[in-house]
Enzyme design. Structure first.
Site, PDB file in Angstrom:
ATOM      1  N   ASP A 174       0.563  -1.059   0.004  1.00  0.00           N
ATOM      2  CA  ASP A 174       0.149   0.142   0.279  1.00  0.00           C
ATOM      3  C   ASP A 174       0.778   1.136  -0.325  1.00  0.00           C
ATOM      4  OD1 ASP A 174      -2.447   1.397   0.074  1.00  0.00           O
ATOM      5  OD2 ASP A 174      -2.935   1.647   2.532  1.00  0.00           O
ATOM      6  N   GLY A 185       1.343  -9.708   4.675  1.00  0.00           N
ATOM      7  CA  GLY A 185       2.702  -9.139   5.352  1.00  0.00           C
ATOM      8  C   GLY A 185       2.195  -9.337   6.463  1.00  0.00           C
TER       9      GLY A 185
END
Length: 169
Positions: free
Chosen positions: A34, A124
């Site tokens: 992101d 993650g």
């Protein structure tokens, strides 16, 4: 027929029609994939995400759903943002993870994307075990009807690449 391929590398460098962002629900950037997409894509992505928050997603993008913005300075046309689930030992959230892939493909197809790059969503900081995340990702994209011609999984390191390669066969 849709082709599934694997690449070890940086998702922000992929020359594809749509890059899928493993976003957080705020849509305002964060860490990992992101943060990298927002940094490399530039302020245009953040501006469109803020507009989405001000209109349709005041409480944030729900887990398992997808929304698209410009790709800004990325070598792609669109960013498809999807919010993966946080892995839980107590609760089976695999349906939400599969929904991320399905909804991202649906939206990419509606946009006219022929090539889509995916990260390993939720594997993650959201803690999803890589082997299981790879299994869900590959099974879901293979089962989803789409006009997308190439689905490319862009994996950051060798263990992630190996986990996905074991699923592709």
């Amino acid at each position: 027929m849709t082709r599934v391929s694997l690449v070890r590398g940086d998702i922000t460098e992929q020359q594809v029609d749509a890059v899928v962002n493993a976003a957080n629900s705020s849509l305002l950037g964060g860490g990992g994939v992101d943060g990298a997409i927002h940094r490399r894509g530039g302020p245009e992505i953040l501006a469109e995400c803020r507009a989405l928050r001000a209109s349709r997603y005041g409480k944030g993008l729900p887990t398992g759903q997808a929304v698209a913005t410009t790709a800004g300075r990325l070598p792609a046309r669109w960013v498809v943002h999807t919010v993966g689930p946080v892995w839980s030992r107590e609760e089976d959230r695999s349906g939400l993870l599969a929904s991320c892939y399905r909804e991202s493909l649906r939206l990419a197809g509606e946009l006219g994307a022929r090539t889509v790059a995916f990260p390993a969503i939720s594997t993650g900081v959201y803690g999803w075990p890589m082997a299981d995340g790879a299994r869900i990702a590959i099974e879901t994209v293979r089962e989803t009807e789409t006009a997308v011609e190439e689905i490319r999984f862009v994996l950051f390191d060798e263990p992630a690449y190996e986990a996905f390669a074991a699923q592709v066969g």
